[in-house]
Design a protein around this motif. Structure first.
Motif, short mmCIF file in Angstrom:
data_model
loop_
_atom_site.label_atom_id
_atom_site.label_comp_id
_atom_site.label_asym_id
_atom_site.label_seq_id
_atom_site.Cartn_x
_atom_site.Cartn_y
_atom_site.Cartn_z
N HIS A 160 3.04 -4.18 -8.05
CA HIS A 160 3.82 -5.17 -7.32
C HIS A 160 5.24 -5.29 -7.87
O HIS A 160 5.97 -6.19 -7.49
CB HIS A 160 3.11 -6.52 -7.34
N GLU A 161 5.64 -4.40 -8.78
CA GLU A 161 7.03 -4.41 -9.26
C GLU A 161 7.52 -2.97 -9.19
O GLU A 161 7.12 -2.12 -10.00
CB GLU A 161 7.08 -4.94 -10.70
N PHE A 162 8.38 -2.71 -8.23
CA PHE A 162 8.87 -1.34 -8.06
C PHE A 162 10.18 -1.35 -7.29
O PHE A 162 10.55 -2.37 -6.69
CB PHE A 162 7.83 -0.48 -7.32
N MET A 163 10.88 -0.27 -7.37
CA MET A 163 12.11 -0.13 -6.57
C MET A 163 12.19 1.32 -6.10
O MET A 163 11.47 2.20 -6.61
CB MET A 163 13.33 -0.49 -7.40
N GLY A 164 13.04 1.55 -5.14
CA GLY A 164 13.11 2.91 -4.61
C GLY A 164 14.17 3.07 -3.55
O GLY A 164 15.05 2.22 -3.39
N GLU A 165 14.03 4.14 -2.82
CA GLU A 165 15.03 4.54 -1.85
C GLU A 165 14.38 4.53 -0.47
O GLU A 165 13.25 5.00 -0.30
CB GLU A 165 15.47 5.96 -2.24
N VAL A 166 15.09 3.97 0.50
CA VAL A 166 14.54 3.93 1.85
C VAL A 166 14.64 5.33 2.47
O VAL A 166 15.72 5.91 2.53
CB VAL A 166 15.30 2.92 2.72
#
Lengths: 159, 249
Positions: free
Chosen positions: A60-66
């Motif tokens: 539930h903690e993440f980041m990324g690129e669309v």
């Protein structure tokens, strides 16, 4: 894709699962670049949090690129609806399905009735954090689906 | 052993007014005398007294359910309600009400709500609604097809409908939605109204009886319908996880 899958208490494995797809018109697919293991993931691991199901993807903690966004066109009869869809979400990281907007707390959890029964009110939807919070597939995976309750596809594309 | 005395027959029911109108009559009736208190000039006092007299008549009409002009004209609107109770085969039928606050104006909501063909988007048990003409629409609920006639649509505050017939499936015979703006000018609306309920069918003394199932499931189904409507109107979609990736088990 590969993802971290909860199979039971103290049993999580990295498995191959199908890639996420656009399910709603305003979804976005995120290619995860960074993800974290939170202390509260331990509550899922040891079975403290109810309503986990074997096969659930954690994180539930993440980041990324669309990498993909859904169709945002609406039929003419829904123009009133579309005009009321202004996003008031903060520009925080995509760590939860709702951020801090009250509107999204109300609207992002498909299993809100479960939380209402347990707590008397519903939490927002959360990625990878049991079916009590919506049962969304989490971000400890190669790709994840971000939902409209989180941010509009347009907002997500600017991250 | 003494036989219990037979039930005393109820006196002839004088009511000839549908209960909804009675409530409305009482509400209107209360406005007349109240208005009198706020009059200042002579002319307006006369108007106020007239309103008070009319209001008193309406209070009588609302309290007793009997309306002399209706009786003189041979109109009996009470039959509408009684017919519904009879069709539901219960002493009072079942009335389920719920409400939700939506961050939109009643006008915005009504634009969506008045188009019955869009209702399956948030009413889970509806498969399809097809508009036949201005007054009639065909509703397919779960696996049962039935024709509903939409009646009584007056303005953006209210939308109601009535089914042409009741069989063994999932809709209340009559339904109504009220859209009411909240106080303070906020762009919020409160939506109330009955929704789907299941009907239990039993056979007793050779006759088939239908009874609305009042257990929690219909109430929750209504609650979830309203929740989905709120989601749809505030975010443009109903959240779902159906079809998302899962592990092998």
């Amino acid at each position: 894709m590969k993802a971290l899958v909860w199979n039971g208490t103290n049993d999580v494995r990295v498995e191959r699962v199908p890639d996420p797809t656009i399910l709603n018109g305003r979804d976005a697919i995120i290619k995860v670049t960074t993800t974290a293991i939170c202390g509260s993931d331990l509550h899922l691991l040891n079975g403290y949090i109810p309503t986990m199901q074997a096969g659930d993807i954690l994180g539930h903690e993440f980041m990324g690129e669309v990498v993909e966004v859904g169709e945002r066109k609406y039929p003419a009869e829904e123009s009133a609806t579309a005009s009321s869809c202004r996003s008031r979400l903060p520009a925080a990281g995509a760590s939860s399905a709702s951020g801090s907007s009250g509107r999204c707390c109300d609207n992002s959890n498909p299993n809100a009735w479960m939380a209402e029964k347990l707590y008397g009110y519903s939490t927002s939807g959360l990625f990878g954090y049991s079916h009590l919070t919506g049962g969304y597939a989490g971000g400890q995976a190669r790709y994840a689906r971000a939902v409209r309750g989180c941010r509009s596809a347009q907002d997500a594309a600017t991250v | 052993m003494k036989k219990p005395a037979p039930k005393k027959e109820q006196p002839h029911d004088l009511r000839n007014k549908y209960r909804g109108r009675r409530t409305m009559g009482v509400c209107l009736g209360r406005r007349g005398p109240n208005r009198l208190r706020h009059q200042t000039t002579e002319g307006s006092i006369a108007v106020g007294r007239g309103a008070a007299a009319a209001g008193t008549a309406l209070i009588y009409r609302g309290a007793t359910g009997h309306c002399h002009p209706y009786a003189a004209a041979g109109i009996n609107t009470a039959a509408d309600e009684d017919d519904t109770k009879r069709a539901l085969a219960g002493p009072r039928g079942v009335n389920v009400e719920d409400s939700v606050t939506i961050n939109a104006s009643p006008e915005e909501l009504y634009v969506f709500w008045r188009n019955f063909e869009l209702l399956p988007r948030f009413m889970a048990h509806l498969v399809e609604v097809r508009q036949i003409d201005v007054r009639r629409s065909h509703w397919v609920a779960e696996s049962t097809g039935r024709t509903n006639r939409r009646v009584g649509r007056r303005d953006h505050q209210r939308s109601s409908w009535r089914s042409d017939w009741l069989a063994d499936a999932a809709w209340l015979r009559r339904g109504q939605r009220r859209l009411r703006p909240l106080q303070g000018g906020a762009r919020q609306s409160r939506l109330r109204g009955p929704g789907p309920a299941s009907v239990r069918s039993t056979r007793r003394k050779g006759r088939r009886h239908h009874r609305l199932d009042a257990r929690p499931r219909p109430a929750r189904a209504i609650h979830e319908d309203l929740r989905r409507f709120k989601q749809l109107m505030e975010t443009g979609e109903v959240p779902t996880t159906k079809g998302q990736p899962r592990g092998r088990k």
